[in-house]
Design a protein around this motif. Structure first.
Motif, short mmCIF file in Angstrom:
data_model
loop_
_atom_site.label_atom_id
_atom_site.label_comp_id
_atom_site.label_asym_id
_atom_site.label_seq_id
_atom_site.Cartn_x
_atom_site.Cartn_y
_atom_site.Cartn_z
N LEU A 29 -3.39 -6.32 -6.30
CA LEU A 29 -4.37 -5.95 -4.90
C LEU A 29 -4.57 -4.65 -4.84
CD1 LEU A 29 -2.54 -8.67 -2.71
CD2 LEU A 29 -4.79 -9.09 -4.14
N ASN A 30 -5.53 -4.29 -4.43
CA ASN A 30 -5.97 -2.78 -4.16
C ASN A 30 -5.58 -2.61 -2.98
OD1 ASN A 30 -6.93 -2.29 -6.69
ND2 ASN A 30 -9.09 -3.32 -6.12
N MET A 31 -4.83 -1.48 -2.51
CA MET A 31 -4.44 -1.41 -1.14
C MET A 31 -4.75 0.24 -1.22
SD MET A 31 -0.45 -1.58 0.63
CE MET A 31 -0.80 -3.24 0.55
N THR A 32 -5.01 0.85 0.09
CA THR A 32 -5.22 1.92 0.51
C THR A 32 -4.35 2.44 1.78
OG1 THR A 32 -7.67 2.17 0.03
CG2 THR A 32 -6.80 3.96 1.42
N ILE A 33 -3.40 3.45 1.56
CA ILE A 33 -2.42 3.89 2.81
C ILE A 33 -2.68 5.14 3.05
CG2 ILE A 33 -0.25 2.27 1.71
CD1 ILE A 33 0.49 4.89 0.70
N ALA A 34 -2.54 5.68 4.28
CA ALA A 34 -2.65 6.64 4.90
C ALA A 34 -1.09 7.62 4.85
CB ALA A 34 -3.10 6.81 6.20
N ARG A 35 -0.99 8.72 4.20
CA ARG A 35 0.35 9.38 4.27
C ARG A 35 -0.09 11.05 4.44
NH1 ARG A 35 3.03 8.72 -1.07
NH2 ARG A 35 3.44 6.64 -0.17
N ASP A 36 0.53 11.44 5.48
CA ASP A 36 0.46 12.98 5.74
C ASP A 36 -0.75 13.46 5.75
OD1 ASP A 36 3.40 13.06 5.38
OD2 ASP A 36 3.39 13.54 3.22
N GLY A 37 -1.76 12.69 6.47
CA GLY A 37 -3.11 13.06 6.69
C GLY A 37 -4.20 12.76 5.48
N ARG A 38 -3.68 12.21 4.50
CA ARG A 38 -4.53 11.96 3.54
C ARG A 38 -4.47 10.43 2.95
NH1 ARG A 38 -1.65 12.52 -1.77
NH2 ARG A 38 0.64 12.92 -1.27
N GLN A 39 -5.29 9.96 2.41
CA GLN A 39 -5.47 8.55 1.96
C GLN A 39 -5.10 8.43 0.57
OE1 GLN A 39 -9.08 6.28 3.15
NE2 GLN A 39 -8.37 6.56 5.44
N ILE A 40 -4.48 7.35 0.04
CA ILE A 40 -3.91 7.22 -0.88
C ILE A 40 -4.27 5.86 -1.63
CG2 ILE A 40 -2.05 7.21 -2.92
CD1 ILE A 40 -0.38 8.98 -1.01
N ASP A 41 -4.97 5.70 -2.76
CA ASP A 41 -5.20 4.08 -3.21
C ASP A 41 -4.38 4.04 -4.32
OD1 ASP A 41 -7.59 4.09 -1.91
OD2 ASP A 41 -8.67 5.11 -3.52
N LEU A 42 -3.79 2.49 -4.26
CA LEU A 42 -2.74 2.22 -5.14
C LEU A 42 -3.02 0.80 -5.50
CD1 LEU A 42 -0.61 0.48 -3.06
CD2 LEU A 42 0.23 2.79 -2.80
N SER A 43 -2.20 0.22 -6.44
CA SER A 43 -2.15 -1.20 -6.69
C SER A 43 -0.88 -1.73 -6.39
CB SER A 43 -2.92 -1.52 -8.05
OG SER A 43 -2.65 -2.82 -8.55
N ILE A 44 -0.81 -3.09 -6.05
CA ILE A 44 0.40 -3.69 -5.82
C ILE A 44 0.19 -5.31 -6.06
CG2 ILE A 44 -0.30 -4.08 -3.28
CD1 ILE A 44 2.58 -3.52 -2.66
N THR A 45 1.08 -5.69 -6.81
CA THR A 45 1.37 -6.79 -7.26
C THR A 45 2.29 -7.83 -6.40
OG1 THR A 45 0.47 -6.39 -9.46
CG2 THR A 45 1.52 -8.54 -9.20
N PRO A 46 1.98 -8.60 -5.52
CA PRO A 46 3.01 -9.54 -4.90
C PRO A 46 3.84 -10.17 -5.84
CG PRO A 46 0.87 -9.80 -3.66
CD PRO A 46 0.67 -9.28 -5.04
N ARG A 47 5.25 -10.42 -5.44
CA ARG A 47 6.22 -11.12 -6.25
C ARG A 47 6.07 -12.68 -5.81
NH1 ARG A 47 10.10 -7.11 -7.60
NH2 ARG A 47 9.05 -5.37 -8.45
N ARG A 48 6.15 -13.51 -6.80
CA ARG A 48 6.15 -14.86 -6.64
C ARG A 48 7.54 -15.29 -6.19
NH1 ARG A 48 2.09 -17.72 -9.06
NH2 ARG A 48 0.83 -16.50 -10.50
N VAL A 49 7.56 -15.98 -5.03
CA VAL A 49 8.91 -16.56 -4.35
C VAL A 49 8.57 -17.97 -4.07
CG1 VAL A 49 9.68 -14.36 -3.58
CG2 VAL A 49 8.20 -15.62 -2.10
#
Length: 370
Positions: free
Chosen positions: A183-203
């Motif tokens: 999944l594509n996720m955008t986070i805000a950290r220290d006044g800037r935005q960072i795009d990252l990819s995260i894969t949920p674990r199957r439970v």
């Protein structure tokens, strides 16, 4: 028996609401209505109103229908003999109305189910309140998907899969229905935005009723949750957003099953709905009402699928008629209804077998006769 009774409490009003949408739209366009039925099969009891519409409760409480004058059956298959009627008589028949009016009448059923869900959520948000958690990361579970993606405590989640995140609850369902999928996720950290990819674990989890289900988890810890009562205008907006999000989740989950990402055993039918109805009632009024809203959305969504016999199938035929400039031939129409009926009955049988398997019936029988 308790689940069966709660099933009727949940499904009966929703079927009535759905068919009432068709009925009111038809009355708006002065279409003659022969019957309004809750359930299928032989009539248990009923009455005829001043408009000559027969209102009935029928034996099988698994749906309902509005039968228009000039239709051969409850699926609104046009009767070819109606063409022999006088122009004055044809004027009030559904099949002779303009395409746009027929489309409105057909779409009114699913649309009122969505509207009913919005009404339920809005009422809950104004009386009980809406859960609200600031989408700020308070902590990270060690060795989790969040840690692997590089998320840190203090990060604010801004967007997920291109959708703005207003509260932490906005991401929970998206994560839950996408185990193992990046999944594509955008986070805000220290006044800037960072795009990252995260894969949920199957439970695999088991709830208090023993239901086992698979979901996605990423290992984020949130701050404390508040429950905020909204004013009516805010509640309608939030309820609409909630309904749209749940509808999108249903479409995503269905596509995952069709594409093989999810097992078909996750599909549930009438028996499973009855089971969940009883479980929701056992949890209290708010869970029960929330479940009713969820089933209302489900009913609207399923009826919009492009399958003959369902409302979505009718809308597809009207679209074809609009493009061609004339209705499809009676032969094509007949075969489309036969195919749709076969598909619906086959699906109901498959879902029932699925439900019985989830209750352990087949395993029990296998042990008995082995």
């Amino acid at each position: 028996m308790s689940s069966a009774l709660w099933f009727l409490v949940v499904l009966g009003p929703l079927v009535f609401v759905h068919e009432l949408g068709h009925y009111l739209a038809a009355r708006l366009f002065r279409i003659r209505i022969d019957g309004f039925s809750i359930g299928f099969g032989p009539e248990i009891f009923g009455w005829t109103d001043k408009h000559r519409t027969r209102w009935r409760i029928s034996v099988l409480p698994l749906g309902g229908y509005v039968k228009f004058a000039g239709d051969m059956n409850a699926a609104s298959q046009p009767d070819p003999e109606a063409a022999r009627l006088s122009p004055a008589e044809r004027e009030r028949l559904f099949q002779f109305k303009p395409i746009w009016q027929r489309a409105v009448v057909v779409a009114a059923g699913p649309m009122i189910n969505f509207a009913f869900a919005i009404l339920i959520f809005a009422a809950l948000f104004t009386t009980v309140g809406q859960p609200y958690t600031v989408p700020k990361v308070a902590g990270i579970v060690p060795n989790s998907a969040a840690q692997a993606a590089g998320i840190k405590p203090g990060d604010m989640i801004v967007r997920l899969e291109g959708q703005s995140v207003r509260r932490f609850e906005d991401i929970i369902n998206v994560i839950a229905i996408n185990p193992g999928h990046p999944l594509n996720m955008t986070i805000a950290r220290d006044g800037r935005q960072i795009d990252l990819s995260i894969t949920p674990r199957r439970v695999e989890e088991r709830d208090r009723f023993g239901n086992v289900y698979e979901r996605g988890l990423i290992g984020l810890q949130a701050t404390g949750r508040d429950v905020i009562r909204l004013n009516p205008f805010q509640a309608v907006g939030a309820a609409t957003a909630q309904t749209l999000a749940l509808t999108k989740s249903m479409a995503t989950t269905l596509w995952q099953i069709v594409s093989g990402r999810r097992a078909v055993t996750e599909l549930g039918g009438p028996l499973k709905i009855a089971d969940y109805s009883g479980q929701s009632a056992a949890l209290g009024l708010v869970p029960l009402v929330t479940f009713i809203a969820l089933i209302s959305i489900n009913l609207g969504f399923v009826n919009l699928l492009p399958v003959p016999m369902l409302d979505g199938g009718h809308l597809v035929l009207y679209a074809i008629e609009g493009v061609r400039g004339r209705p499809v031939s009676p032969k094509v129409l007949e075969w489309s209804f036969r195919t749709g009926l076969a598909l619906v009955l086959s699906l109901m049988l498959f879902l029932t077998v699925n439900d019985l398997a989830s209750f352990g019936v087949w395993n029990t029988l296998a042990r008995i006769f082995s």
